[in-house]
Every structure is written in structure tokens, then in C-alpha cells.
Design a protein around this motif. Structure first.
Motif, PDB file in Angstrom:
ATOM      1  N   LEU A   1      -5.499  -5.518   0.694  1.00 18.91           N
ATOM      2  CA  LEU A   1      -4.999  -5.910  -0.550  1.00 18.91           C
ATOM      3  C   LEU A   1      -5.530  -5.344  -1.734  1.00 18.91           C
ATOM      4  N   LYS A   2      -6.418  -4.230  -1.522  1.00 17.84           N
ATOM      5  CA  LYS A   2      -6.990  -3.542  -2.365  1.00 17.84           C
ATOM      6  C   LYS A   2      -6.304  -3.049  -3.643  1.00 17.84           C
ATOM      7  N   GLN A   3      -5.233  -2.539  -3.323  1.00 21.51           N
ATOM      8  CA  GLN A   3      -4.363  -1.955  -4.387  1.00 21.51           C
ATOM      9  C   GLN A   3      -3.819  -3.206  -5.478  1.00 21.51           C
ATOM     10  N   GLY A   4      -3.461  -4.332  -4.960  1.00 17.15           N
ATOM     11  CA  GLY A   4      -3.381  -5.374  -5.530  1.00 17.15           C
ATOM     12  C   GLY A   4      -4.410  -5.858  -6.338  1.00 17.15           C
ATOM     13  N   GLU A   5      -5.655  -5.729  -5.878  1.00 21.34           N
ATOM     14  CA  GLU A   5      -6.840  -6.021  -6.523  1.00 21.34           C
ATOM     15  C   GLU A   5      -7.100  -5.203  -7.827  1.00 21.34           C
ATOM     16  N   HIS A   6      -7.100  -3.762  -7.672  1.00 18.23           N
ATOM     17  CA  HIS A   6      -7.051  -2.884  -8.658  1.00 18.23           C
ATOM     18  C   HIS A   6      -6.245  -3.362  -9.677  1.00 18.23           C
ATOM     19  N   PHE A   7      -5.067  -3.443  -9.416  1.00 18.15           N
ATOM     20  CA  PHE A   7      -3.876  -3.679 -10.638  1.00 18.15           C
ATOM     21  C   PHE A   7      -4.300  -4.893 -11.162  1.00 18.15           C
ATOM     22  N   PHE A   8      -4.525  -6.104 -10.712  1.00 19.46           N
ATOM     23  CA  PHE A   8      -5.015  -7.474 -11.168  1.00 19.46           C
ATOM     24  C   PHE A   8      -6.205  -7.263 -12.235  1.00 19.46           C
ATOM     25  N   THR A   9      -7.010  -6.382 -11.752  1.00 21.67           N
ATOM     26  CA  THR A   9      -8.144  -6.289 -12.458  1.00 21.67           C
ATOM     27  C   THR A   9      -7.665  -5.471 -13.849  1.00 21.67           C
ATOM     28  N   LEU A  10      -7.010  -4.330 -13.717  1.00 20.73           N
ATOM     29  CA  LEU A  10      -6.417  -3.803 -14.847  1.00 20.73           C
ATOM     30  C   LEU A  10      -5.638  -4.776 -15.803  1.00 20.73           C
ATOM     31  N   MET A  11      -4.880  -5.502 -15.298  1.00 17.20           N
ATOM     32  CA  MET A  11      -4.154  -6.505 -15.904  1.00 17.20           C
ATOM     33  C   MET A  11      -4.977  -7.619 -16.657  1.00 17.20           C
ATOM     34  N   ARG A  12      -5.881  -7.842 -15.864  1.00 18.36           N
ATOM     35  CA  ARG A  12      -6.982  -8.770 -16.755  1.00 18.36           C
ATOM     36  C   ARG A  12      -7.699  -8.264 -17.673  1.00 18.36           C
ATOM     37  N   ASN A  13      -8.142  -7.135 -17.718  1.00 14.21           N
ATOM     38  CA  ASN A  13      -8.780  -6.276 -18.860  1.00 14.21           C
ATOM     39  C   ASN A  13      -7.938  -5.909 -19.954  1.00 14.21           C
ATOM     40  N   LEU A  14      -6.613  -5.598 -19.686  1.00 18.12           N
ATOM     41  CA  LEU A  14      -5.777  -5.580 -20.650  1.00 18.12           C
ATOM     42  C   LEU A  14      -5.498  -6.882 -21.470  1.00 18.12           C
ATOM     43  N   THR A  15      -5.207  -7.993 -20.727  1.00 20.97           N
ATOM     44  CA  THR A  15      -4.940  -9.185 -21.104  1.00 20.97           C
ATOM     45  C   THR A  15      -5.982  -9.759 -22.138  1.00 20.97           C
ATOM     46  N   LEU A  16      -7.211  -9.438 -21.673  1.00 20.64           N
ATOM     47  CA  LEU A  16      -8.455 -10.074 -22.591  1.00 20.64           C
ATOM     48  C   LEU A  16      -8.391  -9.029 -23.762  1.00 20.64           C
ATOM     49  N   THR A  17      -8.551  -7.806 -23.519  1.00 19.76           N
ATOM     50  CA  THR A  17      -8.707  -7.105 -24.796  1.00 19.76           C
ATOM     51  C   THR A  17      -7.383  -7.273 -25.683  1.00 19.76           C
ATOM     52  N   GLY A  18      -6.292  -7.290 -25.035  1.00 25.04           N
ATOM     53  CA  GLY A  18      -5.225  -7.632 -26.262  1.00 25.04           C
ATOM     54  C   GLY A  18      -5.291  -9.027 -26.885  1.00 25.04           C
ATOM     55  N   TYR A  19      -5.643 -10.169 -25.942  1.00 24.13           N
ATOM     56  CA  TYR A  19      -5.726 -11.480 -26.730  1.00 24.13           C
ATOM     57  C   TYR A  19      -6.866 -11.476 -27.741  1.00 24.13           C
ATOM     58  N   TYR A  20      -8.244 -11.042 -27.182  1.00 29.90           N
ATOM     59  CA  TYR A  20      -9.358 -11.408 -28.062  1.00 29.90           C
ATOM     60  C   TYR A  20      -9.496 -10.553 -29.102  1.00 29.90           C
ATOM     61  N   THR A  21      -8.431  -9.604 -29.316  1.00 26.72           N
ATOM     62  CA  THR A  21      -8.506  -8.906 -30.738  1.00 26.72           C
ATOM     63  C   THR A  21      -7.428  -9.191 -31.722  1.00 26.72           C
ATOM     64  N   THR A  22      -6.651 -10.374 -31.359  1.00 28.13           N
ATOM     65  CA  THR A  22      -5.913 -10.947 -32.160  1.00 28.13           C
ATOM     66  C   THR A  22      -6.458 -12.143 -33.179  1.00 28.13           C
ATOM     67  N   GLU A  23      -5.865 -12.553 -33.939  1.00 30.28           N
ATOM     68  CA  GLU A  23      -6.270 -13.714 -34.889  1.00 30.28           C
ATOM     69  C   GLU A  23      -6.632 -14.921 -34.039  1.00 30.28           C
ATOM     70  N   MET A  24      -5.673 -15.195 -33.181  1.00 31.81           N
ATOM     71  CA  MET A  24      -5.738 -16.278 -32.321  1.00 31.81           C
ATOM     72  C   MET A  24      -7.119 -16.238 -31.594  1.00 31.81           C
ATOM     73  N   GLY A  25      -7.051 -14.931 -30.883  1.00 36.56           N
ATOM     74  CA  GLY A  25      -8.180 -14.705 -29.999  1.00 36.56           C
ATOM     75  C   GLY A  25      -9.596 -14.910 -30.593  1.00 36.56           C
ATOM     76  N   PHE A  26      -9.672 -14.535 -31.954  1.00 35.38           N
ATOM     77  CA  PHE A  26     -11.006 -14.454 -32.728  1.00 35.38           C
ATOM     78  C   PHE A  26     -11.204 -16.198 -32.930  1.00 35.38           C
ATOM     79  N   LYS A  27     -10.267 -16.831 -33.268  1.00 34.29           N
ATOM     80  CA  LYS A  27     -10.519 -18.107 -33.613  1.00 34.29           C
ATOM     81  C   LYS A  27     -10.869 -18.893 -32.234  1.00 34.29           C
ATOM     82  N   ASP A  28     -10.086 -18.514 -31.383  1.00 37.75           N
ATOM     83  CA  ASP A  28     -10.562 -19.167 -29.874  1.00 37.75           C
ATOM     84  C   ASP A  28     -12.037 -18.781 -29.416  1.00 37.75           C
TER      85      ASP A  28
END
Length: 233
Positions: A152-179
Motif C-alpha cells: 500500500l506504499k503508493q497509497g501512502e505516498h499519495f495520502f501524505t501528499l494530499m495531507r501536506n497540500l490540505t494543511l498548506t492550503g487550509y492554514y494559509t487562509t483567514e479561517m486557518g489563521f484564526k483556527d
């Protein structure tokens, strides 16, 4: 501690997620401005033209974006105070990023194909058609790198990328800053030199000067001085 609080705790303890995209984060926190066709944040004319060209292009299909939306909200769901990743515009952020940084295109599209393939293998249906419990069952198998099975390593690499993109996207928004409770360049409230320090140096404030300079109700007032350098107000 729930999933959202765990992620926040990890983020506050490390800047790795914020740097995961190697400079892809814009200077303004509002993601929806980044994906806007007419951005109002600080950009040069050349940068605005490039943004417009990217926004006019389409890479991810509506089906792929719907799958990404489900994953984003599994990674960062809403809580009583703040919205989910998709409510902060993270899906649109990822769509912009795969065009802005094309090296993400194959890993994202290939990862989505892997996800549907594995979902069909387990439940005989695509990931978006699974129940939330089934989706979480899949994610739990690829979300923890040290525990992921070799197949399942391919899935792991994909999920890690998605997690990084999600966190980067969310925590650079006004909502994320407030959170996060991030306040930015907020001026401190100065109430004068501490009394013990003044005593150590055998000095004290003049009461008239203290009233003029350390009165917090007048913080927004502009000081005025006379020709001799004395404070007027």
C-alpha cells in the motif's frame, strides 16, 4: 484529542507541512483570492497575467475534484468553531497548485486512480461512493507511514501528499489563521517599565508624563511636541 486537534498540534510543533510545497504558498492568507480570476492581493501585472492564464486552464476533472474534496474533509473536518478544508477553499487551492506546479499532476492523478482501484478491490465501488466508515477504513491503512503495508506504499505516498497540500492550503487562509490563533503583527500593550526595574535604578516616572504616555485609552493618539522637545499631548 480528535483528528483536527491532533493535526493542529503537529503543525504547531513543526513547520514541515507549511514548507511542503517548496514556496507555493502565496503571501496573502485568503486562498479564495489565490484562485480568483481577478486577484486583489499584492501581485505585479506580470504575475496577475500568469495567474489568469492558470485559472483559465483546467486540469482536474469534476470527478477528481469531488474525490479530492472528500479526502480534504477527512483530513481536516469542520468543528464547532471553524469550517472544513473544502469550506476554506482547499479544493480550489489544489486545483490551482497542480497547474502552478505541474510536477504534482502525475502524483495527484495517479494517486486518485490508485485510490479508486483499491476502493473497488475492497468494496466494489469508487472511493466517493463509499460510506464515510468505508472511506475512513481505507485512509487509516495509508495515513500512518510507519504502519503502512508494503503493497500500500503508493497509497501512502499519495495520502501524505494530499495531507501536506490540505494543511498548506487550509492554514494559509483567514479561517486557518484564526483556527491556529495566529494574530500576526499585533502591537503589544506597553504599560511602562516595571516598578522593580525602576527601583533598581533609583528612578521613577513623572506622574504627568506617565499619564500622557502610558494611558492605554490614548494608544491611537499621535503625540505632539513643543519646540523645546517637551511632550504636549
Amino acid at each position: 484529542m480528535n483528528r483536527r486537534d491532533s493535526i493542529k498540534s503537529l503543525l504547531l510543533g513543526s513547520v514541515a507541512a507549511g514548507l511542503a510545497l517548496n514556496g507555493c504558498v502565496e503571501t496573502k492568507p485568503e486562498v479564495k483570492e489565490i484562485v480568483s480570476n481577478d486577484p486583489v492581493y499584492g501581485r505585479t501585472d506580470k504575475e496577475k497575467l500568469r495567474d489568469k492564464k492558470l485559472n483559465d486552464k483546467t486540469f482536474l476533472t469534476e470527478y477528481e475534484l469531488s474525490t479530492i474534496a472528500v479526502l480534504c474533509d477527512i483530513i481536516l473536518p469542520s468543528n464547532d468553531e471553524y469550517g472544513s478544508a473544502t469550506e476554506a477553499g482547499v479544493k480550489e487551492f489544489i486545483e490551482f497548485i497542480v497547474k502552478d506546479l505541474p510536477y504534482h499532476q502525475v502524483p495527484i492523478r495517479g494517486g486518485l486512480m490508485w485510490l479508486d482501484g483499491y476502493s473497488n478491490k475492497l468494496f466494489n465501488k469508487e472511493f466517493v461512493s463509499c460510506t464515510n466508515a468505508e472511506q475512513l477504513q481505507i485512509c487509516d491503512q495509508i495515513a500512518y507511514p510507519e504502519k503502512t503495508k508494503q503493497e500500500l506504499k503508493q497509497g501512502e505516498h499519495f495520502f501524505t501528499l494530499m495531507r501536506n497540500l490540505t494543511l498548506t492550503g487550509y492554514y494559509t487562509t483567514e479561517m486557518g489563521f484564526k483556527d491556529l490563533g495566529y494574530k500576526g503583527n499585533t502591537p503589544n500593550v506597553w504599560d511602562g517599565i516595571p516598578e522593580d526595574v525602576l527601583k533598581d535604578h533609583d528612578v521613577s516616572y513623572d506622574e504627568e508624563w506617565l499619564a500622557k504616555c502610558v494611558d492605554q485609552s490614548k494608544r491611537g493618539d499621535i503625540a505632539k511636541w513643543d519646540d523645546d522637545g517637551n511632550l504636549i499631548s
